[in-house]
Design a protein around this motif. Structure first.
Motif, PDB file in Angstrom:
ATOM      1  N   LEU A  52       0.821  -1.212   0.000  1.00 52.11           N
ATOM      2  CA  LEU A  52       0.000   0.000   0.000  1.00 52.11           C
ATOM      3  C   LEU A  52       0.856   1.264   0.000  1.00 52.11           C
ATOM      4  CD1 LEU A  52      -2.791  -1.015   2.544  1.00 52.11           C
ATOM      5  CD2 LEU A  52      -2.967  -0.900   0.061  1.00 52.11           C
ATOM      6  N   ILE A  53       2.028   1.194   0.624  1.00 51.51           N
ATOM      7  CA  ILE A  53       2.922   2.354   0.679  1.00 51.51           C
ATOM      8  C   ILE A  53       3.616   2.575  -0.660  1.00 51.51           C
ATOM      9  CG2 ILE A  53       5.041   3.242   1.750  1.00 51.51           C
ATOM     10  CD1 ILE A  53       4.174   1.827   4.326  1.00 51.51           C
ATOM     11  N   PHE A  54       3.859   1.511  -1.411  1.00 51.83           N
ATOM     12  CA  PHE A  54       4.624   1.576  -2.658  1.00 51.83           C
ATOM     13  C   PHE A  54       4.090   2.627  -3.643  1.00 51.83           C
ATOM     14  CE2 PHE A  54       5.388   0.158  -7.042  1.00 51.83           C
ATOM     15  CZ  PHE A  54       6.780   0.140  -7.047  1.00 51.83           C
ATOM     16  N   PRO A  55       2.770   2.678  -3.930  1.00 49.87           N
ATOM     17  CA  PRO A  55       2.291   3.676  -4.901  1.00 49.87           C
ATOM     18  C   PRO A  55       2.548   5.114  -4.478  1.00 49.87           C
ATOM     19  CG  PRO A  55       0.632   2.001  -4.519  1.00 49.87           C
ATOM     20  CD  PRO A  55       1.687   1.808  -3.484  1.00 49.87           C
ATOM     21  N   THR A  56       2.444   5.393  -3.167  1.00 47.72           N
ATOM     22  CA  THR A  56       2.622   6.765  -2.689  1.00 47.72           C
ATOM     23  C   THR A  56       4.073   7.221  -2.748  1.00 47.72           C
ATOM     24  OG1 THR A  56       2.880   6.020  -0.404  1.00 47.72           O
ATOM     25  CG2 THR A  56       0.652   6.517  -1.148  1.00 47.72           C
ATOM     26  N   VAL A  57       5.020   6.274  -2.708  1.00 47.96           N
ATOM     27  CA  VAL A  57       6.440   6.610  -2.687  1.00 47.96           C
ATOM     28  C   VAL A  57       7.068   6.546  -4.072  1.00 47.96           C
ATOM     29  CG1 VAL A  57       8.693   5.976  -1.737  1.00 47.96           C
ATOM     30  CG2 VAL A  57       6.651   5.809  -0.306  1.00 47.96           C
ATOM     31  N   MET A  58       6.722   5.511  -4.834  1.00 52.69           N
ATOM     32  CA  MET A  58       7.420   5.240  -6.082  1.00 52.69           C
ATOM     33  C   MET A  58       6.692   5.729  -7.332  1.00 52.69           C
ATOM     34  SD  MET A  58      10.103   3.794  -4.880  1.00 52.69           S
ATOM     35  CE  MET A  58      10.852   3.244  -6.422  1.00 52.69           C
ATOM     36  N   ILE A  59       5.394   5.916  -7.244  1.00 53.88           N
ATOM     37  CA  ILE A  59       4.619   6.253  -8.433  1.00 53.88           C
ATOM     38  C   ILE A  59       4.085   7.670  -8.315  1.00 53.88           C
ATOM     39  CG2 ILE A  59       2.654   5.629  -9.876  1.00 53.88           C
ATOM     40  CD1 ILE A  59       2.913   2.791  -8.828  1.00 53.88           C
ATOM     41  N   SER A  60       4.314   8.457  -9.335  1.00 58.57           N
ATOM     42  CA  SER A  60       3.798   9.825  -9.370  1.00 58.57           C
ATOM     43  C   SER A  60       2.540   9.834 -10.247  1.00 58.57           C
ATOM     44  CB  SER A  60       4.846  10.772  -9.960  1.00 58.57           C
ATOM     45  OG  SER A  60       4.324  12.078 -10.055  1.00 58.57           O
ATOM     46  N   MET A  61       1.429  10.142  -9.660  1.00 59.40           N
ATOM     47  CA  MET A  61       0.173  10.147 -10.418  1.00 59.40           C
ATOM     48  C   MET A  61      -0.789  11.157  -9.811  1.00 59.40           C
ATOM     49  SD  MET A  61      -1.543   6.553  -9.142  1.00 59.40           S
ATOM     50  CE  MET A  61      -0.241   5.552  -9.817  1.00 59.40           C
ATOM     51  N   VAL A 110      -6.376   9.348  -8.985  1.00 57.54           N
ATOM     52  CA  VAL A 110      -5.890   8.045  -9.465  1.00 57.54           C
ATOM     53  C   VAL A 110      -5.129   7.317  -8.353  1.00 57.54           C
ATOM     54  CG1 VAL A 110      -4.425   6.876 -11.160  1.00 57.54           C
ATOM     55  CG2 VAL A 110      -5.758   8.897 -11.821  1.00 57.54           C
ATOM     56  N   LEU A 111      -4.326   8.073  -7.597  1.00 59.08           N
ATOM     57  CA  LEU A 111      -3.566   7.487  -6.497  1.00 59.08           C
ATOM     58  C   LEU A 111      -4.497   6.917  -5.434  1.00 59.08           C
ATOM     59  CD1 LEU A 111      -0.828   6.980  -5.151  1.00 59.08           C
ATOM     60  CD2 LEU A 111      -0.995   9.264  -4.127  1.00 59.08           C
ATOM     61  N   GLU A 112      -5.542   7.678  -5.082  1.00 60.75           N
ATOM     62  CA  GLU A 112      -6.494   7.210  -4.069  1.00 60.75           C
ATOM     63  C   GLU A 112      -7.221   5.961  -4.542  1.00 60.75           C
ATOM     64  OE1 GLU A 112      -9.093  10.410  -3.131  1.00 60.75           O
ATOM     65  OE2 GLU A 112      -7.599  11.510  -1.939  1.00 60.75           O
ATOM     66  N   VAL A 160      -8.067   0.064  -4.311  1.00 62.63           N
ATOM     67  CA  VAL A 160      -8.092  -1.237  -4.992  1.00 62.63           C
ATOM     68  C   VAL A 160      -7.104  -2.194  -4.346  1.00 62.63           C
ATOM     69  CG1 VAL A 160      -7.575  -2.438  -7.152  1.00 62.63           C
ATOM     70  CG2 VAL A 160      -8.915  -0.326  -7.200  1.00 62.63           C
ATOM     71  N   LEU A 161      -5.888  -1.697  -4.074  1.00 59.76           N
ATOM     72  CA  LEU A 161      -4.868  -2.533  -3.436  1.00 59.76           C
ATOM     73  C   LEU A 161      -5.297  -2.935  -2.020  1.00 59.76           C
ATOM     74  CD1 LEU A 161      -1.553  -0.772  -4.545  1.00 59.76           C
ATOM     75  CD2 LEU A 161      -2.414  -3.003  -5.290  1.00 59.76           C
ATOM     76  N   ALA A 162      -5.927  -1.996  -1.297  1.00 60.49           N
ATOM     77  CA  ALA A 162      -6.373  -2.290   0.072  1.00 60.49           C
ATOM     78  C   ALA A 162      -7.439  -3.381   0.072  1.00 60.49           C
ATOM     79  CB  ALA A 162      -6.920  -1.022   0.726  1.00 60.49           C
ATOM     80  N   ILE A 163      -8.381  -3.299  -0.855  1.00 60.75           N
ATOM     81  CA  ILE A 163      -9.429  -4.327  -0.953  1.00 60.75           C
ATOM     82  C   ILE A 163      -8.817  -5.668  -1.335  1.00 60.75           C
ATOM     83  CG2 ILE A 163     -11.470  -5.042  -2.262  1.00 60.75           C
ATOM     84  CD1 ILE A 163     -12.198  -2.046  -2.470  1.00 60.75           C
ATOM     85  N   LEU A 164      -7.854  -5.636  -2.273  1.00 61.88           N
ATOM     86  CA  LEU A 164      -7.178  -6.868  -2.694  1.00 61.88           C
ATOM     87  C   LEU A 164      -6.424  -7.504  -1.529  1.00 61.88           C
ATOM     88  CD1 LEU A 164      -6.259  -8.835  -4.915  1.00 61.88           C
ATOM     89  CD2 LEU A 164      -4.359  -7.269  -5.395  1.00 61.88           C
TER      90      LEU A 164
END
Length: 317
Positions: free
Chosen positions: A160-169, A173-175, A180-184
């Motif tokens: 869950l932390i990975f998108p906020t640190v590594m991906i710029s969006m 879209v980030l939320e 989606v990742l949290a539900i998965l």
């Protein structure tokens, strides 16, 4: 196929509720003991830790305003260190006592459910003896299950932390990605928990523990994992709703007595859900054994009769 799975899920719940009446006095006794001890743990935990935390917070706030070279500074610092040690010691004692109680109750409920499923009776003395016999196995398996759950939660948190640190969006879209990742992650956790929790039942009703119990649970639940998932999902949804309702009630300023009552009520509900969950998972285990054509064997004799002062026919004059 999905309809059959739903019917199987409902049948597990129905059997779990129906089975409570068999050996009902012992089930009620174990449940009441668990509720009373859990409530006492919560009450003493709050009453013991609250003064320590208040004292600790007061000294921490006061510390920056003291002269770091003065003797009073070191006295306060030493007092804070003592408070931390006391806080950790008391909390560890409560946690350890609660774990021991929970494992004892889990073993008792699983044994009672298995015995009741076979329409047999057991007396209190025999139940205690059998619980003591399986405690070591259950503790070992619980330790393995706890490690697996902690490891999965760490992995899920990193995911869950990975998108906020590594991906710029974009923020939206980030939320959405995080949701989606949290539900998965939540669904995977519930799905794996079917095997993890079923292994606890296996370690009580069969002579195995740890990795062996996990392996047996994995093989046994094949074909009925969806039913187990639905049971686990239902219990977690009920817990979530309970937490949300009580959280909203705590938003409004309440008296200390009301807050204590709400916390005891919440603890009681969690304990009851936990007991019902182990009943349901024991029924799932027994249904899996039946569907696979395996004989359901309870360790030791479980049906007893007490005859006191009644002579046998051959002893009659």
């Amino acid at each position: 196929m999905t309809f059959n799975k739903l019917v199987g899920f409902l049948e597990i719940l129905k059997t779990s509720i129906k089975i409570m009446s068999k050996n009902g006095k012992l089930v009620l006794m174990v449940t009441l003991i668990y509720l009373i001890i859990s409530s006492l743990f919560v009450f003493f935990n709050i009453s013991t830790l609250k003064p320590i935390i208040f004292d600790f917070a007061t000294k921490v706030i006061e510390l920056p305003y003291l002269d770091s070279q003065g003797p009073f500074f070191y006295q306060v610092l030493s007092s804070i260190q003592k408070d931390v040690k006391t806080l950790v010691g008391v909390e560890l004692a409560f946690i350890l006592a609660f774990i021991v109680t929970s494992i004892f109750v889990q073993a008792a409920i699983i044994l009672l459910t298995g015995i009741s499923y076979k329409d047999k009776k057991i007396f209190l003395k025999d139940l205690i003896t059998r619980v003591l016999q399986v405690l070591t196995r259950l503790f070992i398996t619980s330790f393995h299950v706890t490690l697996l759950k902690v490891g999965f939660l760490i992995f899920g948190s990193m995911l869950l932390i990975f998108p906020t640190v590594m991906i710029s969006m974009h923020k939206i879209v980030l939320e959405m990605t995080i949701w989606v990742l949290a539900i998965l992650v939540a669904c995977l956790f519930l799905y794996f928990s079917v095997v993890w929790d079923l292994s606890l039942v296996v370690s009580v009703l069969e002579e195995c523990s740890g990795i062996e119990a996990l392996g047996k649970a994995e093989r046994l639940v094949k074909g009925k994992k969806l039913e187990g998932f639905l049971v686990f999902l239902l219990l977690n949804l009920l817990s979530f709703v309970l937490f949300q309702v009580l959280a909203k009630m705590n938003v409004v300023k309440q008296s200390e007595l009301t807050q204590a009552f709400l916390e005891l009520f919440q603890t009681s509900c969690i304990c009851l859900l936990g007991i019902f969950g182990f009943q349901a998972y024991t029924v799932l285990y027994l249904e899996c054994k039946k569907n696979r054509g395996e004989e359901i064997e309870m360790q030791g004799s479980v049906e007893y009769s007490r005859i006191s002062g009644i002579p046998l026919d051959e002893d009659l004059p």
